[in-house]
Design an enzyme around this catalytic site. Structure first.
Site, PDB file in Angstrom:
ATOM      1  N   TYR A 136       0.893  -1.045   0.094  1.00  0.00           N
ATOM      2  CA  TYR A 136       0.134  -0.101   0.067  1.00  0.00           C
ATOM      3  C   TYR A 136       0.902   1.182  -0.025  1.00  0.00           C
ATOM      4  CZ  TYR A 136      -3.933   3.127   1.793  1.00  0.00           C
ATOM      5  OH  TYR A 136      -4.637   4.050   1.749  1.00  0.00           O
ATOM      6  N   LYS A 165      -0.999  -1.320  -4.201  1.00  0.00           N
ATOM      7  CA  LYS A 165      -2.212   0.013  -4.090  1.00  0.00           C
ATOM      8  C   LYS A 165      -1.699   1.114  -4.385  1.00  0.00           C
ATOM      9  CE  LYS A 165      -5.877   1.565  -1.098  1.00  0.00           C
ATOM     10  NZ  LYS A 165      -6.685   1.581   0.233  1.00  0.00           N
ATOM     11  N   ILE A 207      -9.043  -0.838  -4.987  1.00  0.00           N
ATOM     12  CA  ILE A 207      -9.347  -1.018  -3.686  1.00  0.00           C
ATOM     13  C   ILE A 207     -10.102   0.443  -3.484  1.00  0.00           C
ATOM     14  CG2 ILE A 207      -8.479  -1.013  -1.255  1.00  0.00           C
ATOM     15  CD1 ILE A 207      -7.608  -3.380  -3.010  1.00  0.00           C
TER      16      ILE A 207
END
Length: 307
Positions: A136, A165, A207
């Site tokens: 992330y 992400k 996401i």
């Protein structure tokens, strides 16, 4: 269970009772509602899930609730973040033992420094598990920016790093990562209001945040964007849906995104607006403005007929 990253995967909110304990019954219901709508996985204990306010015991209980609710239908990919590397390792291993299908690994909550130290942190977590890893990258929130060449370095050294992400809010990162790694990593958009641009640049999945309140619209928008990129979709239909959705999607990009998304859930009848301190619920002009945006969207909610 193999994770299909090419779809909409909610960063799911954490619902609280009136005493601010976790409402596990509703959380399970919410998981099932999102899976029923066609989401391809769930990410509990992320930033939107107010992970920083949850104890490690609460995180494991949320993960187990999600697994029990939908873990045989869609993969559960919890966020792994903490103040310390040791705690992040413990949480990653506990999530794997519980039966999770992948992990979303974040940099530390507070300490942000140089590439050497941030690399060391995520490497230790990745080595602690055999699960596939979604890294992330969210420099606005965590003050740590995993640059494309650094992501490439991690991918070359760790086979279980399979996806990123990307929440830098710079859609050019998608093409930069693709230029370095080709199809080696799945790239997922992590900022709601650039999903269409991200898909056009070559991102595989999303996401998502507003999906917590608007799953059908989120999935329809994603499908239309993929179709248009493939040269098969209706540009006018995509533009119309995106134009309707953008005022809502922009709620995912501001400091009070948790409060705003939970308010949207409350207004669609799927949750409540309660948040844990230090967050406070919206009030005054801020609340009225948010109400107005959500009310307008609900009054003009589009009919969906997506092939």
């Amino acid at each position: 269970m193999t994770i299909n990253w090419s779809g909409v995967i909610p960063a799911i909110t954490t619902s609280f009772n009136q005493d601010y304990s976790i409402d596990f019954a509703f959380f399970g219901e919410h998981c099932r509602w999102l899976a029923d709508a066609g989401c391809l996985g769930l990410v509990p204990c992320g930033s939107l899930g107010e992970s920083a306010t949850l104890s490690t015991e609460e995180k494991i209980a949320l993960i187990e609730t999600a697994l029990h609710a939908v873990g045989e239908r869609v993969p559960i990919i919890p966020g792994i973040a903490s103040l310390s590397t040791a705690e992040a390792v413990w949480l990653a291993q506990a999530a794997e033992s519980a039966g999770c299908h992948g992990l979303m690994v974040l940099p530390p909550y507070v300490y942000s420094t140089d590439w050497r130290e941030m690399k060391a942190h995520v490497e230790v977590v990745m080595r602690a598990t055999n699960l596939p890893i979604l890294l992330y990258n969210n420099p606005p929130a965590y003050k740590t920016d995993f640059l494309p060449e650094q992501i490439a370095e991690l991918a070359q050294e760790h086979t279980n790093l399979v996806a990123i992400k990307e929440s830098s809010s710079d859609v050019r990162r998608v093409t930069a990562i693709r230029a370095l790694l080709g199809e080696r990593l799945e790239i997922l958009v992590g900022v709601d209001d650039e999903i269409v641009e991200g898909i056009q640049a070559g991102a595989a999945g999303w996401i998502a945040g507003l999906v917590n309140a608007f799953p059908r619209e989120s999935i329809a928008l994603f499908q239309l964007a993929k179709q248009v990129r493939a040269g098969q979709g209706d540009h006018a239909q995509l533009d119309a849906l995106y134009s309707w959705f953008l005022p809502l999607l922009r709620m995912d990009t501001v400091p009070k995104f948790v409060q705003l998304i939970k308010l949207a859930q409350q207004m669609v009848g799927m949750g409540n607006a309660r948040v844990r301190a230090p967050r406070l619920e919206l009030h005054g002009a801020e609340l009225e403005n948010a109400h107005e945006i959500i009310r307008y969207a609900l009054e003009h909610r589009p009919g969906l007929d997506i092939a």
